[in-house]
Write a protein that holds these residues in place. Structure first.
Motif, PDB file in Angstrom:
ATOM      1  N   ILE A  47      -9.341 -10.486   7.754  1.00  0.00           N
ATOM      2  CA  ILE A  47      -9.130 -11.946   7.720  1.00  0.00           C
ATOM      3  C   ILE A  47      -7.685 -12.399   8.223  1.00  0.00           C
ATOM      4  O   ILE A  47      -7.542 -13.315   9.212  1.00  0.00           O
ATOM      5  CB  ILE A  47      -9.432 -12.660   6.474  1.00  0.00           C
ATOM      6  CG1 ILE A  47     -10.723 -12.435   5.741  1.00  0.00           C
ATOM      7  CG2 ILE A  47      -9.042 -14.119   6.396  1.00  0.00           C
ATOM      8  CD1 ILE A  47     -10.894 -12.884   4.367  1.00  0.00           C
ATOM      9  N   HIS A  48      -6.851 -11.965   7.957  1.00  0.00           N
ATOM     10  CA  HIS A  48      -5.375 -11.897   8.462  1.00  0.00           C
ATOM     11  C   HIS A  48      -4.583 -10.835   7.988  1.00  0.00           C
ATOM     12  O   HIS A  48      -5.043  -9.946   7.145  1.00  0.00           O
ATOM     13  CB  HIS A  48      -4.679 -13.028   7.663  1.00  0.00           C
ATOM     14  CG  HIS A  48      -4.525 -13.117   6.292  1.00  0.00           C
ATOM     15  ND1 HIS A  48      -5.151 -14.162   5.303  1.00  0.00           N
ATOM     16  CD2 HIS A  48      -3.871 -12.320   5.227  1.00  0.00           C
ATOM     17  CE1 HIS A  48      -5.159 -13.875   4.015  1.00  0.00           C
ATOM     18  NE2 HIS A  48      -4.280 -12.683   4.084  1.00  0.00           N
ATOM     19  N   MET A  49      -3.245 -10.781   8.635  1.00  0.00           N
ATOM     20  CA  MET A  49      -2.494  -9.653   8.499  1.00  0.00           C
ATOM     21  C   MET A  49      -1.033 -10.028   8.578  1.00  0.00           C
ATOM     22  O   MET A  49      -0.840 -11.384   9.022  1.00  0.00           O
ATOM     23  CB  MET A  49      -2.602  -8.729   9.969  1.00  0.00           C
ATOM     24  CG  MET A  49      -3.964  -8.204  10.060  1.00  0.00           C
ATOM     25  SD  MET A  49      -4.063  -6.873  11.475  1.00  0.00           S
ATOM     26  CE  MET A  49      -3.002  -5.475  10.742  1.00  0.00           C
ATOM     27  N   GLY A  50      -0.359  -9.209   7.844  1.00  0.00           N
ATOM     28  CA  GLY A  50       0.965  -9.872   7.628  1.00  0.00           C
ATOM     29  C   GLY A  50       2.059  -8.581   7.423  1.00  0.00           C
ATOM     30  O   GLY A  50       1.841  -7.522   7.325  1.00  0.00           O
TER      31      GLY A  50
ATOM     32  N   PHE B 260      -5.139  -4.387   1.959  1.00  0.00           N
ATOM     33  CA  PHE B 260      -4.668  -3.053   2.164  1.00  0.00           C
ATOM     34  C   PHE B 260      -3.538  -3.077   2.821  1.00  0.00           C
ATOM     35  O   PHE B 260      -2.745  -3.922   3.332  1.00  0.00           O
ATOM     36  CB  PHE B 260      -5.810  -2.634   3.346  1.00  0.00           C
ATOM     37  CG  PHE B 260      -7.293  -2.556   2.978  1.00  0.00           C
ATOM     38  CD1 PHE B 260      -7.741  -1.205   2.499  1.00  0.00           C
ATOM     39  CD2 PHE B 260      -8.127  -3.499   3.022  1.00  0.00           C
ATOM     40  CE1 PHE B 260      -9.020  -1.261   1.981  1.00  0.00           C
ATOM     41  CE2 PHE B 260      -9.537  -3.587   2.488  1.00  0.00           C
ATOM     42  CZ  PHE B 260      -9.908  -2.359   2.184  1.00  0.00           C
ATOM     43  N   TRP B 261      -2.722  -1.858   2.382  1.00  0.00           N
ATOM     44  CA  TRP B 261      -1.334  -1.844   2.573  1.00  0.00           C
ATOM     45  C   TRP B 261      -1.050  -0.374   3.197  1.00  0.00           C
ATOM     46  O   TRP B 261      -1.624   0.466   3.300  1.00  0.00           O
ATOM     47  CB  TRP B 261      -0.491  -1.847   1.424  1.00  0.00           C
ATOM     48  CG  TRP B 261      -0.548  -2.902   0.627  1.00  0.00           C
ATOM     49  CD1 TRP B 261      -1.623  -3.329  -0.350  1.00  0.00           C
ATOM     50  CD2 TRP B 261      -0.096  -4.010   0.783  1.00  0.00           C
ATOM     51  NE1 TRP B 261      -1.298  -4.736  -0.933  1.00  0.00           N
ATOM     52  CE2 TRP B 261      -0.329  -5.125  -0.124  1.00  0.00           C
ATOM     53  CE3 TRP B 261       1.161  -4.379   1.332  1.00  0.00           C
ATOM     54  CZ2 TRP B 261       0.401  -6.468  -0.391  1.00  0.00           C
ATOM     55  CZ3 TRP B 261       1.915  -5.646   1.431  1.00  0.00           C
ATOM     56  CH2 TRP B 261       1.377  -6.559   0.485  1.00  0.00           C
TER      57      TRP B 261
ATOM     58  N   CYS C  44       2.945  -3.092   6.054  1.00  0.00           N
ATOM     59  CA  CYS C  44       1.889  -3.801   6.751  1.00  0.00           C
ATOM     60  C   CYS C  44       0.807  -4.319   5.643  1.00  0.00           C
ATOM     61  O   CYS C  44       0.613  -3.138   4.941  1.00  0.00           O
ATOM     62  CB  CYS C  44       1.418  -2.866   8.190  1.00  0.00           C
ATOM     63  SG  CYS C  44       0.143  -3.801   9.032  1.00  0.00           S
ATOM     64  N   ASN C  45       0.120  -5.612   5.989  1.00  0.00           N
ATOM     65  CA  ASN C  45      -0.722  -5.607   4.998  1.00  0.00           C
ATOM     66  C   ASN C  45      -1.860  -6.401   5.814  1.00  0.00           C
ATOM     67  O   ASN C  45      -1.674  -6.869   6.868  1.00  0.00           O
ATOM     68  CB  ASN C  45      -0.294  -6.984   4.103  1.00  0.00           C
ATOM     69  CG  ASN C  45      -1.274  -7.609   3.184  1.00  0.00           C
ATOM     70  OD1 ASN C  45      -1.673  -8.766   3.761  1.00  0.00           O
ATOM     71  ND2 ASN C  45      -2.024  -6.834   2.358  1.00  0.00           N
ATOM     72  N   ALA C  46      -3.098  -5.946   5.216  1.00  0.00           N
ATOM     73  CA  ALA C  46      -4.400  -6.639   6.023  1.00  0.00           C
ATOM     74  C   ALA C  46      -5.183  -7.049   4.898  1.00  0.00           C
ATOM     75  O   ALA C  46      -5.579  -6.150   3.890  1.00  0.00           O
ATOM     76  CB  ALA C  46      -4.974  -5.615   6.892  1.00  0.00           C
TER      77      ALA C  46
END
Length: 114
Positions: free
Chosen positions: A32-35, A103-104, A94-96
């Motif tokens: 859905i998104h990443m950050g 998830f990391w 990193c995150n998703a």
């Protein structure tokens, strides 16, 4: 369902630049998104930048200095960090998000010297 691997961290002098990369694999079509998040020694983990629905969001502390981007249909995430400051020293993660699950990655360490 999603695996994340960060790279690009290291030691840099104040005012320098680094580019962090995050390689995503698995069910990347469901992201859905990443950050990018970071955690400095003795401090809480904080959001640095996020991409969601094509819009970029940044923490006030990095606005104008950091740029988040993605490529290859969400399979890669980048963080261009310019004008680095000692207070940017942290482990960057990193995150998703896949539906309701986050998830990391394992994190990559950034150290900015004076």
């Amino acid at each position: 369902q999603v695996q994340l691997v960060e790279s690009g961290g290291g030691l840099v002098q104040a005012g320098g630049s680094l580019r962090l990369s995050c390689a995503a694999s698995g069910s990347t079509d469901g992201i859905i998104h990443m950050g990018w998040y970071r955690q400095a020694p003795g401090k809480q983990r904080e959001l640095v930048a996020r991409i969601s629905s094509g819009r970029n969001t940044y923490a006030d502390s990095v606005k104008g200095r950091f740029t988040i981007s993605r490529d290859n249909a969400k399979s890669s995430l980048y963080l261009q960090m310019n004008s680095l400051k000692p207070e940017d020293t942290a482990v960057y993660y990193c995150n998703a998000r896949l539906w309701v699950t986050d998830f990391w990655g394992q994190g990559t360490r950034v150290t900015v010297s004076s």
